[in-house]
Design an enzyme around this catalytic site. Sequence first.
Site, mmCIF file in Angstrom:
data_model
loop_
_atom_site.group_PDB
_atom_site.id
_atom_site.type_symbol
_atom_site.label_atom_id
_atom_site.label_comp_id
_atom_site.label_asym_id
_atom_site.label_seq_id
_atom_site.Cartn_x
_atom_site.Cartn_y
_atom_site.Cartn_z
ATOM 1 N N GLU A 138 0.827 -1.210 0.000
ATOM 2 C CA GLU A 138 0.000 0.000 0.000
ATOM 3 C C GLU A 138 0.864 1.264 0.000
ATOM 4 O O GLU A 138 0.465 2.301 -0.534
ATOM 5 C CB GLU A 138 -0.900 0.019 1.247
ATOM 6 C CG GLU A 138 -1.943 -1.088 1.280
ATOM 7 C CD GLU A 138 -2.649 -1.196 2.637
ATOM 8 O OE1 GLU A 138 -3.846 -1.503 2.653
ATOM 9 O OE2 GLU A 138 -1.995 -0.992 3.691
ATOM 10 N N ASP A 172 -12.188 -4.476 -2.320
ATOM 11 C CA ASP A 172 -13.128 -5.605 -2.389
ATOM 12 C C ASP A 172 -14.474 -5.179 -1.839
ATOM 13 O O ASP A 172 -14.566 -4.220 -1.074
ATOM 14 C CB ASP A 172 -12.589 -6.786 -1.568
ATOM 15 C CG ASP A 172 -12.257 -6.365 -0.150
ATOM 16 O OD1 ASP A 172 -11.136 -5.892 0.081
ATOM 17 O OD2 ASP A 172 -13.141 -6.469 0.713
HETATM 18 N N1 ADE Z 1 -8.607 -4.142 3.640
HETATM 19 C C1 ADE Z 1 -8.988 -4.318 2.372
HETATM 20 N N2 ADE Z 1 -10.152 -5.007 2.299
HETATM 21 C C2 ADE Z 1 -10.524 -5.263 3.574
HETATM 22 C C3 ADE Z 1 -11.619 -5.930 4.162
HETATM 23 N N3 ADE Z 1 -12.580 -6.462 3.434
HETATM 24 N N4 ADE Z 1 -11.654 -5.995 5.513
HETATM 25 C C4 ADE Z 1 -10.680 -5.457 6.266
HETATM 26 N N5 ADE Z 1 -9.623 -4.821 5.773
HETATM 27 C C5 ADE Z 1 -9.537 -4.720 4.430
#
Ligand code: ADE
Length: 237
Positions: free
Chosen positions: A15, A197
């Site tokens: 990141e 996501d």
């Molecule tokens: N970072 C990226 N996606 C995530 C998720 N679904 N839950 C927690 N941290 C995350």
Amino acid sequence: MYESLPLFVIAMEAEAAPVRKLLDLTGEGNLLAKGVPARLWSNESVHIVTNGSDSRFDVDAIGTLPASLTTFLAIQKTNPKIVISAGTCGGFIARDGFIGEIILAERCVFHDRRIPLEGFMKYGIGDFSVANLHAIAERLGFRVGTVSTGDSLDSQPYDLDFMNSVNAVAKDMEAAAVAWACALNEVPFTALKVTTDLVDGEITTEEEFITNLQYASNRLSEGILSLIHELRDFRTE
Ligand code: ADE
């Protein structure tokens, strides 16, 4: 050491790498304290700290424990004017989230600290104070909303119910822990998150996260650069 700059706290190397590249922050970074894997890079406009790597498991030190320790030490070292928990997050189809969406926090809570004891319920949720950056978010086209933190990548049914109840637009693993360390030091806090996501989508979180991590981290680097520019005039009231 430069003082009164924004401090960005980033958990994963993947990141942080794109923004360090854009800012020409090369090299290994500086240690914050003996025995702590966090690394700090600074120039005349920004501090960037990462949690570093967990020496036992040889993976990025993600989650709330390293986030709070890193933030506490980095604040004491850099005396920043504001701290930003920056990274990737899960988004929500139910609230029109999409991969690559850039989100700035207006509220920050924990969703997995269930303590049904008198007084401890609110302690568990946290609900930390967040700097009001609505005007900046509007100028930059960032979404503003609730960031919800927990120590798991998946979402159990209770977590989902809770996140729906607070209209969470970003689910992450660090922001509220960073906010807690900011509160201890009376330093303004916000979170800048980019969606990798969709928590309530069909694809498993881990698969979608891996697929979109690089894209979202590139978007994050652009978001951070724009935010640094906008924060030039940020002053604590
Ligand atoms: N970072 C990226 N996606 C995530 C998720 N679904 N839950 C927690 N941290 C995350």
